[in-house]
Design a protein around this motif. Structure first.
Motif, PDB file in Angstrom:
ATOM      1  N   GLY A  19      44.555  53.296  25.139  1.00  0.00           N
ATOM      2  CA  GLY A  19      45.550  52.405  25.737  1.00  0.00           C
ATOM      3  C   GLY A  19      44.849  51.403  26.631  1.00  0.00           C
ATOM      4  N   SER A  20      45.613  50.544  27.287  1.00  0.00           N
ATOM      5  CA  SER A  20      44.983  49.572  28.186  1.00  0.00           C
ATOM      6  C   SER A  20      45.148  50.040  29.628  1.00  0.00           C
ATOM      7  CB  SER A  20      45.588  48.186  27.966  1.00  0.00           C
ATOM      8  OG  SER A  20      46.831  48.082  28.626  1.00  0.00           O
ATOM      9  N   GLY A  21      44.692  49.217  30.550  1.00  0.00           N
ATOM     10  CA  GLY A  21      44.777  49.561  31.966  1.00  0.00           C
ATOM     11  C   GLY A  21      46.203  49.818  32.434  1.00  0.00           C
ATOM     12  N   THR A  22      47.149  49.121  31.819  1.00  0.00           N
ATOM     13  CA  THR A  22      48.549  49.305  32.215  1.00  0.00           C
ATOM     14  C   THR A  22      49.004  50.736  31.916  1.00  0.00           C
ATOM     15  OG1 THR A  22      48.880  46.980  31.767  1.00  0.00           O
ATOM     16  CG2 THR A  22      50.879  48.292  32.011  1.00  0.00           C
ATOM     17  N   LEU A  23      48.496  51.314  30.833  1.00  0.00           N
ATOM     18  CA  LEU A  23      48.834  52.717  30.536  1.00  0.00           C
ATOM     19  C   LEU A  23      48.234  53.631  31.612  1.00  0.00           C
ATOM     20  CD1 LEU A  23      50.182  54.711  28.438  1.00  0.00           C
ATOM     21  CD2 LEU A  23      47.843  55.122  27.672  1.00  0.00           C
ATOM     22  N   TYR A  75      49.413  39.747  41.651  1.00  0.00           N
ATOM     23  CA  TYR A  75      50.141  39.975  40.408  1.00  0.00           C
ATOM     24  C   TYR A  75      50.188  41.455  40.012  1.00  0.00           C
ATOM     25  CZ  TYR A  75      50.946  39.321  35.342  1.00  0.00           C
ATOM     26  OH  TYR A  75      51.419  39.367  34.071  1.00  0.00           O
ATOM     27  N   PHE A  76      49.061  42.151  40.160  1.00  0.00           N
ATOM     28  CA  PHE A  76      49.023  43.540  39.682  1.00  0.00           C
ATOM     29  C   PHE A  76      49.688  44.509  40.651  1.00  0.00           C
ATOM     30  CE2 PHE A  76      45.992  41.379  36.985  1.00  0.00           C
ATOM     31  CZ  PHE A  76      46.497  41.763  35.757  1.00  0.00           C
ATOM     32  N   GLY A  77      49.780  44.133  41.917  1.00  0.00           N
ATOM     33  CA  GLY A  77      50.571  44.908  42.871  1.00  0.00           C
ATOM     34  C   GLY A  77      52.046  44.826  42.492  1.00  0.00           C
ATOM     35  N   ASP A 109      42.501  42.731  43.252  1.00  0.00           N
ATOM     36  CA  ASP A 109      43.563  42.130  42.447  1.00  0.00           C
ATOM     37  C   ASP A 109      42.960  40.958  41.676  1.00  0.00           C
ATOM     38  OD1 ASP A 109      46.955  42.276  42.577  1.00  0.00           O
ATOM     39  OD2 ASP A 109      45.940  40.677  41.480  1.00  0.00           O
ATOM     40  N   THR A 110      43.020  41.059  40.369  1.00  0.00           N
ATOM     41  CA  THR A 110      42.369  40.097  39.475  1.00  0.00           C
ATOM     42  C   THR A 110      43.042  38.735  39.537  1.00  0.00           C
ATOM     43  OG1 THR A 110      42.178  42.069  38.143  1.00  0.00           O
ATOM     44  CG2 THR A 110      41.317  40.069  37.170  1.00  0.00           C
ATOM     45  N   SER A 111      44.246  38.676  40.129  1.00  0.00           N
ATOM     46  CA  SER A 111      44.937  37.386  40.229  1.00  0.00           C
ATOM     47  C   SER A 111      44.509  36.605  41.463  1.00  0.00           C
ATOM     48  CB  SER A 111      46.451  37.599  40.245  1.00  0.00           C
ATOM     49  OG  SER A 111      46.860  38.178  41.464  1.00  0.00           O
ATOM     50  N   LEU A 141      44.718  54.271  43.524  1.00  0.00           N
ATOM     51  CA  LEU A 141      43.902  53.055  43.559  1.00  0.00           C
ATOM     52  C   LEU A 141      43.858  52.441  42.161  1.00  0.00           C
ATOM     53  CD1 LEU A 141      40.388  52.738  45.213  1.00  0.00           C
ATOM     54  CD2 LEU A 141      40.640  52.251  42.790  1.00  0.00           C
ATOM     55  N   ASP A 142      44.385  51.220  42.028  1.00  0.00           N
ATOM     56  CA  ASP A 142      44.232  50.484  40.771  1.00  0.00           C
ATOM     57  C   ASP A 142      42.847  49.849  40.822  1.00  0.00           C
ATOM     58  OD1 ASP A 142      44.065  48.566  38.806  1.00  0.00           O
ATOM     59  OD2 ASP A 142      46.030  47.669  39.167  1.00  0.00           O
ATOM     60  N   GLY A 143      41.944  50.445  40.066  1.00  0.00           N
ATOM     61  CA  GLY A 143      40.559  49.978  40.071  1.00  0.00           C
ATOM     62  C   GLY A 143      40.188  49.292  38.768  1.00  0.00           C
ATOM     63  N   VAL A 144      41.182  48.702  38.100  1.00  0.00           N
ATOM     64  CA  VAL A 144      40.903  48.094  36.792  1.00  0.00           C
ATOM     65  C   VAL A 144      39.823  47.012  36.929  1.00  0.00           C
ATOM     66  CG1 VAL A 144      41.863  46.803  34.844  1.00  0.00           C
ATOM     67  CG2 VAL A 144      43.165  48.679  35.819  1.00  0.00           C
ATOM     68  N   CYS A 145      39.862  46.273  38.043  1.00  0.00           N
ATOM     69  CA  CYS A 145      38.853  45.217  38.203  1.00  0.00           C
ATOM     70  C   CYS A 145      37.772  45.608  39.207  1.00  0.00           C
ATOM     71  CB  CYS A 145      39.546  43.922  38.629  1.00  0.00           C
ATOM     72  SG  CYS A 145      38.532  42.485  38.273  1.00  0.00           S
ATOM     73  N   SER A 174      38.818  50.169  30.061  1.00  0.00           N
ATOM     74  CA  SER A 174      37.424  50.135  29.593  1.00  0.00           C
ATOM     75  C   SER A 174      36.772  48.762  29.663  1.00  0.00           C
ATOM     76  CB  SER A 174      37.356  50.651  28.153  1.00  0.00           C
ATOM     77  OG  SER A 174      38.316  50.001  27.332  1.00  0.00           O
ATOM     78  N   GLN A 175      37.591  47.679  29.612  1.00  0.00           N
ATOM     79  CA  GLN A 175      37.031  46.359  29.297  1.00  0.00           C
ATOM     80  C   GLN A 175      36.407  45.594  30.450  1.00  0.00           C
ATOM     81  OE1 GLN A 175      40.317  47.073  29.364  1.00  0.00           O
ATOM     82  NE2 GLN A 175      41.553  45.402  30.144  1.00  0.00           N
ATOM     83  N   LYS A 176      36.373  46.210  31.632  1.00  0.00           N
ATOM     84  CA  LYS A 176      35.810  45.459  32.766  1.00  0.00           C
ATOM     85  C   LYS A 176      34.465  46.073  33.144  1.00  0.00           C
ATOM     86  CE  LYS A 176      40.281  43.731  33.817  1.00  0.00           C
ATOM     87  NZ  LYS A 176      40.874  42.549  34.354  1.00  0.00           N
ATOM     88  N   ALA A 177      34.286  46.437  34.420  1.00  0.00           N
ATOM     89  CA  ALA A 177      32.951  46.883  34.843  1.00  0.00           C
ATOM     90  C   ALA A 177      32.497  48.160  34.135  1.00  0.00           C
ATOM     91  CB  ALA A 177      32.917  47.049  36.348  1.00  0.00           C
TER      92      ALA A 177
HETATM   93  N1  PMP Z   1      45.270  46.076  37.131  1.00  0.00           N
HETATM   94  C1  PMP Z   1      44.355  45.108  37.331  1.00  0.00           C
HETATM   95  C2  PMP Z   1      43.772  44.937  38.694  1.00  0.00           C
HETATM   96  C3  PMP Z   1      43.946  44.306  36.260  1.00  0.00           C
HETATM   97  O1  PMP Z   1      43.044  43.379  36.447  1.00  0.00           O
HETATM   98  C4  PMP Z   1      44.520  44.521  34.983  1.00  0.00           C
HETATM   99  C5  PMP Z   1      44.109  43.677  33.791  1.00  0.00           C
HETATM  100  N2  PMP Z   1      43.642  42.429  34.048  1.00  0.00           N
HETATM  101  C6  PMP Z   1      45.466  45.525  34.833  1.00  0.00           C
HETATM  102  C7  PMP Z   1      45.808  46.293  35.941  1.00  0.00           C
HETATM  103  C8  PMP Z   1      46.119  45.808  33.532  1.00  0.00           C
HETATM  104  O2  PMP Z   1      45.165  46.186  32.603  1.00  0.00           O
HETATM  105  P1  PMP Z   1      45.386  45.920  31.029  1.00  0.00           P
HETATM  106  O3  PMP Z   1      45.447  44.445  30.851  1.00  0.00           O
HETATM  107  O4  PMP Z   1      44.168  46.533  30.411  1.00  0.00           O
HETATM  108  O5  PMP Z   1      46.649  46.586  30.653  1.00  0.00           O
END
Ligand code: PMP
Length: 388
Positions: free
Chosen positions: A62-66, A89-91, A139-141, A164-168, A189-192
């Motif tokens: 799945g992606s980070g959102t999952l 945005y991600f908050g 926050d990636t935004s 902790l949302d550590g996606v970025c 998986s797709q970031k660091a």
């Molecule tokens: N949280 C953060 C901080 C992100 O940067 C992202 C993706 N840019 C997500 C959540 C969501 O991850 P995904 O796009 O893989 O679902």
């Protein structure tokens, strides 16, 4: 001519050849002995990368959102209170997600570029009792970095779980889950982490696992229920086959390669390399007189930079020119300021030469837009820091 455009967006990033080789290797059975070993090793390695020896890792397709979704759907029950510390945005996404599962959500937000001060968080925790609080490490935004330490401490003090949302951030920014008292730390998986998009990754600490075990109502997300995944993670780590949903075999092999590379570099070295690269990139943007979204250098991320367009330059004009000069960048994402800034990812396998090439491409783009600056000043500012 070889296409040498660098992918410098904040994920997906440039990946190591050995990781891509693992992804393209012949697929084995998900219950083959060699795959079981790889899966088990990836689980063990996650504990080291997350710095959470007592944690329970989960690796799910799945992606980070999952990962965001499974982290809270397993902990929240309808009517529970959740505090969302939002720096962009991600908050906001976390607030939406929590509401979907019946949580009573309070958002502590900021204007884009700022952080929520810990005393404001503490004041809110004093007002009401919360089951959990979420925050976005980077926050990636907005490219805003939040210090997890005071939040982890407040979580322990007030008996509130921290997510902790550590996606970025994870495997780029300093993150010590256990020492800092963070209950769940998640990423993609797709970031660091350095693997093409496709894996939702998280580590749940003992307190989070205990809360999940003691819940009264069933988890309202069949695929994401830890009841389905915990036996799988435990079996693979114990060297035994097990099945719930077919695991993404190639992705997990690639993950194991990447985690091995991350640990071979060493976590301390990895944190300081990212810090230096972030510093160099921000110095280059400052030398070019480009403002940045984070309002203070103390809370500017190392994994990405969010520079503002100079007066008279738009993204539609600049970004294609930068791409033609060799670097693919991302536009703005925060809805309030979207058209005013762009984003450059610099994490994972990124090399100092990639930074110089990207700053060079930005200079070429800016010059093409008629922006006036001393040619080479951005590249020189970055190089000065990279050579230190
Ligand atoms: N949280 C953060 C901080 C992100 O940067 C992202 C993706 N840019 C997500 C959540 C969501 O991850 P995904 O796009 O893989 O679902």
């Amino acid at each position: 001519m070889k296409d040498r455009t660098l992918l410098m967006i904040p994920g997906p990033i440039e990946f190591e050849p050995a990781v891509l080789e693992a992804l393209g290797a012949p697929t084995t059975s998900h219950v083959a002995a060699d795959f079981i070993e790889v899966f088990g090793q990836a689980i063990e390695r996650m504990r080291e990368v997350w710095m959470c020896p007592a944690g329970q890792p989960f690796i799910i397709a799945g992606s980070g959102t999952l990962a965001m979704d499974t982290a809270v759907v397993n902990l929240i029950e309808p009517g529970d209170r959740a505090l969302v510390i939002s720096t962009g945005y991600f908050g906001e996404r976390y607030a939406e997600l929590l509401k979907r599962y019946g949580a009573e959500v309070t958002i502590l937000g900021t204007p884009p570029g700022d952080v929520v001060e810990p005393d404001k968080i503490e004041a809110e925790l004093k007002k009401k009792s919360y089951k959990l609080m979420t925050f976005t490490h980077v926050d990636t935004s907005t490219a805003v970095l939040v210090d997890p330490r005071p939040i982890g401490k407040l979580g322990r003090e007030y008996g509130v779980l921290t997510v902790l949302d550590g996606v970025c951030s994870i495997a780029g920014e300093e993150m010590r889950q256990e020492e800092w008292g963070i209950d769940v730390a998640l990423t993609a998986s797709q970031k660091a982490i350095g693997v093409p998009p496709g894996l939702a990754l998280l580590v749940a600490g003992p307190e989070a696992m205990r809360t999940w075990k003691e819940r009264k109502t069933p988890v309202s997300h069949y695929y994401g229920d830890w009841k389905n995944w915990l036996p799988i993670m435990e079996a693979y780590e114990a060297g035994k086959p097990s099945y719930f949903g077919t695991p993404p075999v190639n992705h997990i092999c690639a993950l194991n390669v990447s985690l091995g590379q991350i640990l071979a570099e060493g976590m301390e070295q990895r944190f300081s390399r990212h810090q230096k690269i972030g510093l160099a990139f921000r110095a280059a943007m400052a030398a070019l007189a480009l403002k940045q979204v984070p309002t203070h250098p103390d809370h500017a991320a190392s994994t990405l930079t969010a520079p503002c367009y100079p007066e008279g330059v738009t993204g539609q004009e600049l970004l294609p020119k930068v791409k033609a000069a060799g670097a693919t960048l991302a536009g703005g994402l925060h809805p309030d300021i979207k058209a005013t800034y762009f984003r450059v990812g610099h994490m994972g396998a990124v090399k100092p030469g990639d930074i110089l090439a990207t700053v060079g491409a930005i200079e070429t783009g800016l010059a093409g837009c008629g922006y006036e600056f001393e040619k080479g000043i951005g590249v020189a500012a970055a190089q000065k820091i990279l050579l230190d």
